[in-house]
Design a protein around this motif. Sequence first.
Motif, PDB file in Angstrom:
ATOM      1  N   GLN A  94      50.704  55.289  52.742  1.00 19.77           N
ATOM      2  CA  GLN A  94      50.389  53.854  53.071  1.00 19.77           C
ATOM      3  C   GLN A  94      51.051  52.846  51.496  1.00 19.77           C
ATOM      4  O   GLN A  94      50.941  51.356  52.179  1.00 19.77           O
ATOM      5  N   THR A  95      51.585  53.525  50.863  1.00 22.05           N
ATOM      6  CA  THR A  95      52.258  52.683  49.792  1.00 22.05           C
ATOM      7  C   THR A  95      53.241  53.045  49.726  1.00 22.05           C
ATOM      8  O   THR A  95      53.736  51.592  48.130  1.00 22.05           O
TER       9      THR A  95
ATOM     10  N   ARG B 207      42.530  46.678  51.644  1.00 22.56           N
ATOM     11  CA  ARG B 207      42.725  46.399  52.660  1.00 22.56           C
ATOM     12  C   ARG B 207      42.418  46.723  54.157  1.00 22.56           C
ATOM     13  O   ARG B 207      43.605  46.034  54.973  1.00 22.56           O
ATOM     14  N   LYS B 208      42.484  48.213  54.197  1.00 20.25           N
ATOM     15  CA  LYS B 208      42.158  48.571  55.357  1.00 20.25           C
ATOM     16  C   LYS B 208      40.351  47.701  56.075  1.00 20.25           C
ATOM     17  O   LYS B 208      40.671  48.173  57.173  1.00 20.25           O
TER      18      LYS B 208
ATOM     19  N   THR C 282      42.453  40.173  51.705  1.00 23.47           N
ATOM     20  CA  THR C 282      43.500  39.814  51.615  1.00 23.47           C
ATOM     21  C   THR C 282      44.673  40.613  49.786  1.00 23.47           C
ATOM     22  O   THR C 282      43.584  40.882  48.794  1.00 23.47           O
ATOM     23  N   ARG C 283      45.352  40.326  50.517  1.00 24.94           N
ATOM     24  CA  ARG C 283      46.277  40.953  49.338  1.00 24.94           C
ATOM     25  C   ARG C 283      46.042  40.317  47.365  1.00 24.94           C
ATOM     26  O   ARG C 283      45.773  40.505  47.079  1.00 24.94           O
ATOM     27  N   THR C 284      46.045  39.389  47.600  1.00 23.29           N
ATOM     28  CA  THR C 284      45.154  38.415  47.068  1.00 23.29           C
ATOM     29  C   THR C 284      44.000  38.577  46.642  1.00 23.29           C
ATOM     30  O   THR C 284      44.120  38.452  44.635  1.00 23.29           O
ATOM     31  N   GLU C 285      42.700  38.817  46.445  1.00 23.48           N
ATOM     32  CA  GLU C 285      42.021  39.559  46.462  1.00 23.48           C
ATOM     33  C   GLU C 285      41.731  40.568  45.964  1.00 23.48           C
ATOM     34  O   GLU C 285      41.340  41.251  44.938  1.00 23.48           O
ATOM     35  N   CYS C 286      42.557  41.619  46.301  1.00 21.35           N
ATOM     36  CA  CYS C 286      43.117  43.393  46.193  1.00 21.35           C
ATOM     37  C   CYS C 286      43.904  42.936  44.280  1.00 21.35           C
ATOM     38  O   CYS C 286      43.246  43.313  43.619  1.00 21.35           O
TER      39      CYS C 286
ATOM     40  N   VAL D 154      42.406  49.629  46.785  1.00 20.72           N
ATOM     41  CA  VAL D 154      42.728  48.370  47.030  1.00 20.72           C
ATOM     42  C   VAL D 154      43.550  48.977  48.480  1.00 20.72           C
ATOM     43  O   VAL D 154      43.751  48.570  49.311  1.00 20.72           O
ATOM     44  N   VAL D 155      44.040  50.346  48.541  1.00 21.32           N
ATOM     45  CA  VAL D 155      44.157  50.993  49.793  1.00 21.32           C
ATOM     46  C   VAL D 155      43.151  50.274  50.814  1.00 21.32           C
ATOM     47  O   VAL D 155      43.286  50.204  52.117  1.00 21.32           O
TER      48      VAL D 155
END
Length: 74
Positions: free
Chosen positions: A42-43, A65-66, A70-74, A61-62
Motif C-alpha cells: 500500500q505504501t 486514508r482508508k 485527506t492526505r493533508t490532514e494525515c 496513516v494507512v
Amino acid sequence: MEDVIFLIKDLRNAVAHNSVIFDCRFKKADPPSKVTEYLQTQTTISNITFNHIVDYFIILVVLLRKVGVTRTEC
C-alpha cells in the motif's frame, strides 16, 4: 482487519496508560507477515518491522486514508 486491530491495541494501551512508546517497549508480539506485506504494497515502504514507532505511524496513516481522511490532514 483483526490482525491490524490487535497490532495497534498495544500502542493504544501504552498511550492510555502513559507508558513509553518511542522504543516500542509496548510491543507484545511480532506482527503477522500478511499485515506487513499489505502495508508494504500500500505504501511502497520496505522493511516495516514494527520495531520503531514510525512503523506504527505508517499503519495509522494507512488506516486514516482508508476511512477518507485527506492526505493533508494525515
